[in-house]
Design a protein around this motif. Structure first.
Motif, PDB file in Angstrom:
ATOM      1  N   UNK A 168       0.837  -1.210   0.000  1.00  0.00           N
ATOM      2  CA  UNK A 168       0.000   0.000   0.000  1.00  0.00           C
ATOM      3  C   UNK A 168       0.867   1.253   0.000  1.00  0.00           C
ATOM      4  N   UNK A 169       1.950   1.237   0.770  1.00  0.00           N
ATOM      5  CA  UNK A 169       2.848   2.395   0.788  1.00  0.00           C
ATOM      6  C   UNK A 169       3.489   2.604  -0.582  1.00  0.00           C
ATOM      7  N   UNK A 170       3.836   1.523  -1.250  1.00  0.00           N
ATOM      8  CA  UNK A 170       4.422   1.636  -2.579  1.00  0.00           C
ATOM      9  C   UNK A 170       3.435   2.271  -3.551  1.00  0.00           C
ATOM     10  N   UNK A 171       2.182   1.833  -3.501  1.00  0.00           N
ATOM     11  CA  UNK A 171       1.158   2.407  -4.380  1.00  0.00           C
ATOM     12  C   UNK A 171       1.012   3.903  -4.119  1.00  0.00           C
ATOM     13  N   UNK A 172       0.970   4.289  -2.846  1.00  0.00           N
ATOM     14  CA  UNK A 172       0.823   5.709  -2.504  1.00  0.00           C
ATOM     15  C   UNK A 172       2.055   6.504  -2.934  1.00  0.00           C
ATOM     16  N   UNK A 173       3.243   5.970  -2.666  1.00  0.00           N
ATOM     17  CA  UNK A 173       4.473   6.701  -2.968  1.00  0.00           C
ATOM     18  C   UNK A 173       4.771   6.770  -4.466  1.00  0.00           C
ATOM     19  N   UNK A 174       4.275   5.808  -5.238  1.00  0.00           N
ATOM     20  CA  UNK A 174       4.472   5.845  -6.682  1.00  0.00           C
ATOM     21  C   UNK A 174       3.318   6.572  -7.366  1.00  0.00           C
ATOM     22  N   UNK A 175       2.095   6.311  -6.927  1.00  0.00           N
ATOM     23  CA  UNK A 175       0.925   6.903  -7.550  1.00  0.00           C
ATOM     24  C   UNK A 175       0.658   8.335  -7.136  1.00  0.00           C
TER      25      UNK A 175
END
Length: 136
Positions: free
Chosen positions: A70-77
């Protein structure tokens, strides 16, 4: 020794945001803009390190992969969405106004989140007896 992360995280976020506002919204010199962006980048690096450490320390082992995803999605998106919004608003209001307003909105958002979730201000790293014995 007092854990200073609860104080450092909002301060680092303010430094990062202020550097963006100063560099793009208020700087008339390219050299000055680069200097404040370098300061802001350093603050953002430390902030990211704290964020990752807190997330991993406070997440149960069974949920760590999901939370990291979820953090990856937020930090990339998140930045991609911000790029879209900045581009659309920048076309209407101009780049200085857009970036300056984005910085102010970031500061306001951080203040609202810190007020709404007081646990973020009071976060303190704790050492369990097992961690203390392992040298971590």
């Amino acid at each position: 020794m007092m854990d200073r992360r609860p104080l450092a995280i909002p301060a680092l976020r303010r430094i990062w945001t202020a550097s963006l506002v100063a560099a793009a919204g208020g700087s008339f010199s390219l050299v000055a803009a680069f200097a404040v962006l370098a300061l802001g980048g350093a603050a953002n690096f430390v902030l990211s390190t704290f964020r990752n450490a807190i997330t991993q320390a406070c997440t149960d082992d069974a949920m760590r992969g999901r939370i990291s995803g979820a953090m990856t999605v937020v930090l990339v998106g998140g930045p991609q969405l911000a790029n879209l919004l900045h581009g659309a608003i920048g076309a209407l209001a101009g780049p200085r106004v857009t970036i300056g307003a984005g910085g102010v909105l970031t500061v306001v958002t951080v203040a609202v989140v810190l007020r709404a979730v007081p646990e973020l201000r009071r976060y303190a790293a704790t050492r369990t007896p097992a961690a203390a014995g392992s040298g971590r």
